[in-house]
Design a protein around this motif. Structure first.
Motif, PDB file in Angstrom:
ATOM      1  N   LYS A  84       0.848  -1.217  -0.065  1.00 24.20           N
ATOM      2  CA  LYS A  84      -0.152   0.071  -0.063  1.00 24.20           C
ATOM      3  C   LYS A  84       0.915   1.425   0.084  1.00 24.20           C
ATOM      4  CE  LYS A  84      -3.144   2.830   0.663  1.00 24.20           C
ATOM      5  NZ  LYS A  84      -4.234   3.393  -0.638  1.00 24.20           N
ATOM      6  N   PHE A  85       1.985   1.485   0.651  1.00 21.71           N
ATOM      7  CA  PHE A  85       2.896   2.528   0.857  1.00 21.71           C
ATOM      8  C   PHE A  85       4.247   2.008   0.336  1.00 21.71           C
ATOM      9  CE2 PHE A  85      -0.254   3.011   3.990  1.00 21.71           C
ATOM     10  CZ  PHE A  85      -0.908   4.271   3.739  1.00 21.71           C
ATOM     11  N   GLY A  86       4.813   2.983  -0.346  1.00 20.87           N
ATOM     12  CA  GLY A  86       6.079   2.889  -1.012  1.00 20.87           C
ATOM     13  C   GLY A  86       7.173   3.199   0.305  1.00 20.87           C
ATOM     14  N   ALA A  87       8.503   3.007  -0.159  1.00 22.84           N
ATOM     15  CA  ALA A  87       9.498   3.124   0.740  1.00 22.84           C
ATOM     16  C   ALA A  87       9.639   4.380   1.258  1.00 22.84           C
ATOM     17  CB  ALA A  87      11.033   2.637   0.086  1.00 22.84           C
ATOM     18  N   ASP A  88       9.134   5.460   0.396  1.00 26.65           N
ATOM     19  CA  ASP A  88       9.040   6.902   0.807  1.00 26.65           C
ATOM     20  C   ASP A  88       7.825   7.119   1.687  1.00 26.65           C
ATOM     21  OD1 ASP A  88       7.462   6.941  -1.152  1.00 26.65           O
ATOM     22  OD2 ASP A  88       8.367   8.492  -2.012  1.00 26.65           O
ATOM     23  N   GLY A  89       6.859   6.332   1.883  1.00 21.88           N
ATOM     24  CA  GLY A  89       5.827   6.491   2.546  1.00 21.88           C
ATOM     25  C   GLY A  89       4.638   6.989   1.781  1.00 21.88           C
ATOM     26  N   SER A  90       4.648   7.236   0.260  1.00 19.95           N
ATOM     27  CA  SER A  90       3.927   7.555  -0.578  1.00 19.95           C
ATOM     28  C   SER A  90       2.762   6.343  -0.781  1.00 19.95           C
ATOM     29  CB  SER A  90       4.199   8.011  -1.721  1.00 19.95           C
ATOM     30  OG  SER A  90       5.180   6.885  -2.380  1.00 19.95           O
ATOM     31  N   PRO A  91       1.506   6.938  -0.734  1.00 19.76           N
ATOM     32  CA  PRO A  91       0.433   5.632  -0.825  1.00 19.76           C
ATOM     33  C   PRO A  91       0.508   5.390  -2.428  1.00 19.76           C
ATOM     34  CG  PRO A  91      -0.921   7.843  -0.609  1.00 19.76           C
ATOM     35  CD  PRO A  91       0.872   8.133  -0.461  1.00 19.76           C
ATOM     36  N   ARG A  92      -0.198   4.071  -2.587  1.00 16.05           N
ATOM     37  CA  ARG A  92      -0.351   3.659  -3.775  1.00 16.05           C
ATOM     38  C   ARG A  92      -1.782   3.210  -3.620  1.00 16.05           C
ATOM     39  NH1 ARG A  92       4.245  -0.030  -2.814  1.00 16.05           N
ATOM     40  NH2 ARG A  92       6.277   0.902  -3.896  1.00 16.05           N
ATOM     41  N   VAL A  93      -2.349   3.399  -4.963  1.00 16.72           N
ATOM     42  CA  VAL A  93      -3.997   3.006  -5.271  1.00 16.72           C
ATOM     43  C   VAL A  93      -3.780   1.634  -5.525  1.00 16.72           C
ATOM     44  CG1 VAL A  93      -5.920   3.450  -6.687  1.00 16.72           C
ATOM     45  CG2 VAL A  93      -4.452   5.222  -6.288  1.00 16.72           C
ATOM     46  N   ILE A  94      -4.579   0.932  -4.631  1.00 14.79           N
ATOM     47  CA  ILE A  94      -5.242  -0.429  -4.797  1.00 14.79           C
ATOM     48  C   ILE A  94      -6.492  -0.657  -5.252  1.00 14.79           C
ATOM     49  CG2 ILE A  94      -5.237  -2.710  -3.946  1.00 14.79           C
ATOM     50  CD1 ILE A  94      -2.929  -2.016  -1.983  1.00 14.79           C
ATOM     51  N   GLY A  95      -6.887  -0.714  -6.492  1.00 12.50           N
ATOM     52  CA  GLY A  95      -8.169  -0.419  -6.872  1.00 12.50           C
ATOM     53  C   GLY A  95      -9.257  -1.484  -6.360  1.00 12.50           C
ATOM     54  N   GLY A  96     -10.387  -0.925  -6.334  1.00 11.37           N
ATOM     55  CA  GLY A  96     -11.375  -2.031  -5.896  1.00 11.37           C
ATOM     56  C   GLY A  96     -11.681  -3.061  -6.848  1.00 11.37           C
ATOM     57  N   HIS A  97     -12.192  -4.111  -6.315  1.00  9.28           N
ATOM     58  CA  HIS A  97     -12.396  -5.371  -7.240  1.00  9.28           C
ATOM     59  C   HIS A  97     -13.466  -5.201  -8.439  1.00  9.28           C
ATOM     60  CE1 HIS A  97     -13.495  -9.255  -8.434  1.00  9.28           C
ATOM     61  NE2 HIS A  97     -14.816  -9.120  -8.057  1.00  9.28           N
ATOM     62  N   ASN A  98     -14.600  -4.337  -7.954  1.00  6.38           N
ATOM     63  CA  ASN A  98     -15.692  -4.282  -9.215  1.00  6.38           C
ATOM     64  C   ASN A  98     -16.393  -3.043  -8.798  1.00  6.38           C
ATOM     65  OD1 ASN A  98     -18.138  -4.565 -10.426  1.00  6.38           O
ATOM     66  ND2 ASN A  98     -17.492  -6.831 -10.779  1.00  6.38           N
ATOM     67  N   LEU A  99     -16.234  -2.076  -9.563  1.00  2.96           N
ATOM     68  CA  LEU A  99     -16.902  -0.683  -9.325  1.00  2.96           C
ATOM     69  C   LEU A  99     -18.333  -0.708  -9.724  1.00  2.96           C
ATOM     70  CD1 LEU A  99     -14.265   2.106 -10.304  1.00  2.96           C
ATOM     71  CD2 LEU A  99     -15.188   1.854  -8.215  1.00  2.96           C
ATOM     72  N   PRO A 100     -18.765  -1.472 -10.590  1.00  5.05           N
ATOM     73  CA  PRO A 100     -20.127  -1.433 -10.817  1.00  5.05           C
ATOM     74  C   PRO A 100     -21.056  -2.032  -9.383  1.00  5.05           C
ATOM     75  CG  PRO A 100     -18.929  -2.164 -12.864  1.00  5.05           C
ATOM     76  CD  PRO A 100     -18.020  -1.978 -11.948  1.00  5.05           C
ATOM     77  N   LEU A 101     -20.301  -3.228  -8.983  1.00  5.70           N
ATOM     78  CA  LEU A 101     -20.825  -3.858  -7.757  1.00  5.70           C
ATOM     79  C   LEU A 101     -21.087  -2.763  -6.641  1.00  5.70           C
ATOM     80  CD1 LEU A 101     -20.054  -7.479  -7.676  1.00  5.70           C
ATOM     81  CD2 LEU A 101     -22.187  -6.369  -7.984  1.00  5.70           C
ATOM     82  N   ALA A 102     -19.799  -2.011  -6.534  1.00  7.02           N
ATOM     83  CA  ALA A 102     -19.630  -1.098  -5.645  1.00  7.02           C
ATOM     84  C   ALA A 102     -20.823   0.098  -5.532  1.00  7.02           C
ATOM     85  CB  ALA A 102     -18.311  -0.371  -5.454  1.00  7.02           C
ATOM     86  N   ALA A 103     -20.785   0.559  -6.920  1.00  5.08           N
ATOM     87  CA  ALA A 103     -22.070   1.502  -7.113  1.00  5.08           C
ATOM     88  C   ALA A 103     -23.390   0.939  -6.813  1.00  5.08           C
ATOM     89  CB  ALA A 103     -21.909   1.851  -8.954  1.00  5.08           C
ATOM     90  N   LEU A 104     -23.532  -0.271  -7.083  1.00 11.52           N
ATOM     91  CA  LEU A 104     -24.931  -0.904  -6.964  1.00 11.52           C
ATOM     92  C   LEU A 104     -25.063  -0.880  -5.256  1.00 11.52           C
ATOM     93  CD1 LEU A 104     -27.378  -2.466  -7.647  1.00 11.52           C
ATOM     94  CD2 LEU A 104     -26.042  -4.787  -7.441  1.00 11.52           C
ATOM     95  N   GLY A 105     -24.019  -1.471  -4.603  1.00 14.65           N
ATOM     96  CA  GLY A 105     -24.115  -1.296  -3.174  1.00 14.65           C
ATOM     97  C   GLY A 105     -24.449   0.195  -2.387  1.00 14.65           C
ATOM     98  N   VAL A 106     -23.783   1.067  -3.154  1.00 15.76           N
ATOM     99  CA  VAL A 106     -24.071   2.186  -2.547  1.00 15.76           C
ATOM    100  C   VAL A 106     -25.576   2.509  -2.621  1.00 15.76           C
ATOM    101  CG1 VAL A 106     -23.604   4.875  -2.836  1.00 15.76           C
ATOM    102  CG2 VAL A 106     -21.576   3.178  -2.750  1.00 15.76           C
ATOM    103  N   PHE A 107     -26.201   2.368  -3.968  1.00 15.10           N
ATOM    104  CA  PHE A 107     -27.342   2.765  -4.186  1.00 15.10           C
ATOM    105  C   PHE A 107     -28.472   1.935  -3.347  1.00 15.10           C
ATOM    106  CE2 PHE A 107     -25.830   4.530  -8.312  1.00 15.10           C
ATOM    107  CZ  PHE A 107     -26.184   5.889  -8.017  1.00 15.10           C
ATOM    108  N   ILE A 108     -27.959   0.702  -3.104  1.00 21.90           N
ATOM    109  CA  ILE A 108     -28.747  -0.056  -2.062  1.00 21.90           C
ATOM    110  C   ILE A 108     -28.858   0.470  -0.816  1.00 21.90           C
ATOM    111  CG2 ILE A 108     -28.908  -2.449  -0.939  1.00 21.90           C
ATOM    112  CD1 ILE A 108     -28.136  -3.574  -3.705  1.00 21.90           C
TER     113      ILE A 108
END
Length: 316
Positions: A84-108
């Motif tokens: 998640k974090f580089g040697a200098d402490g900078s954050p790396r994006v670890i993408g979500g598995h499935n954005l359409p399902l995430a969107a569905l979850g939020v609307f539910i």
């Protein structure tokens, strides 16, 4: 029962992909049996905060602040995901598995929140109150989603969908405490501030090297605090608040009570959950092994996969 379940599962988002299942069950039992009921009694059961005039209509503190700051403790104690974090402490994006399902979850969730907030009337004696709560809930969520998307667009150069979705949830959390005691215009303002808080809350956690995969701390913890304090700013006694807020001529009294309650609940949760997670770590271990984390918890903890045959196994 549903509210206490919500408080417990908020924590799961903060420790996603690295907590042992037995440890998940253990903390869920303790937060449900001890921590949530005590805070709930203080506010909803005639406890000392209720006596002070603390107001939390549907749970910005009781549910979301409790869950959000429990997640903060858990995230700090369990550590970030591998890579998640580089040697200098900078954050790396670890993408979500499935954005359409995430969107569905939020609307539910968005739809369910009409039950969460309006259902907290516990009856239908006043249809006008229920209508106001529903309108306020929707306005805050919509406003917060738009503001979060806009802030992310300005800050990162792209209108990030994940942050927009979290913005909707942030607005819902923010309006949960004041939803029955503020005007629709105030709900828009509460949602707008929630949209800013959720984006910058995630940025601050990244800078502190705290890995919160779904933004649980920012959405529920930080916006839960904001929603609780918003009662002291926008609350109206004519709509059911215990006193008029600062912006409606009530002075600092209501805001002071909301602040005292918020700080007290946060302190209680942080102390309790630090002890709980430390005890669980000593008893079972909080975190899975490096191998288990890299292969995925579905395989190592449950002996199955979401997508059978996706992994390659080499046998002699």
């Amino acid at each position: 029962a549903v509210f206490v379940g919500a408080a417990a599962t908020i924590v799961a988002g903060g420790v996603a992909e690295r907590m042992r299942f037995i440890s998940y069950l253990a903390y869920s039992f303790i937060i449900s049996a001890l921590v949530y009921p005590i805070v709930g009694h203080w506010i909803w059961g005639g406890g000392w905060l209720a006596d002070l005039g603390f107001y939390d209509f549907a749970g910005s503190t009781v549910v979301h602040t409790v869950g959000g700051f429990s997640a903060l403790v858990a995230t700090w104690m369990i550590g970030p995901r591998i890579g998640k974090f580089g040697a200098d402490g900078s954050p790396r994006v670890i993408g979500g598995h499935n954005l359409p399902l995430a969107a569905l979850g939020v609307f539910i969730l968005w739809l369910g929140w009409f039950g969460f907030n309006a259902g907290s009337t516990l009856g239908f004696e006043d249809p006008g109150q229920i209508a106001l709560i529903a309108v306020n809930t929707n306005l805050a969520a919509a406003t917060s989603a738009i503001v979060a998307m806009s802030v992310a667009w300005l800050k990162f150069g792209k209108p990030d969908l994940a942050l927009a979705l979290n913005g909707a949830l942030a607005g819902l959390v923010g309006v949960t405490a004041p939803c029955a005691a503020v005007s629709p215009l105030a709900a828009v303002a509460i949602g707008a501030v929630s949209g800013v808080i959720v984006v910058y809350g995630i940025v601050v956690l990244d800078r502190c090297r705290l890995d919160d995969p779904v933004g649980a701390v920012s959405v529920h913890g930080f916006c839960g605090v904001w929603g609780t304090l918003a009662v002291g700013l926008f609350g109206q006694a004519a709509l059911g608040a215990n006193a008029d807020g600062l912006l409606y001529g009530g002075g600092l009294a209501a805001l002071g009570v909301q602040a005292i309650g918020t700080v007290s609940c946060i302190a209680f949760v942080i102390v309790c959950m630090t002890v709980v997670f430390k005890a669980i770590d000593l008893a079972f271990g909080l975190r899975v092994s490096r191998e288990a984390e890299l292969r995925g918890l579905d395989v190592r903890e449950h002996g199955m996969e979401s997508y059978s045959g996706f992994q390659i196994f080499i046998t002699d």
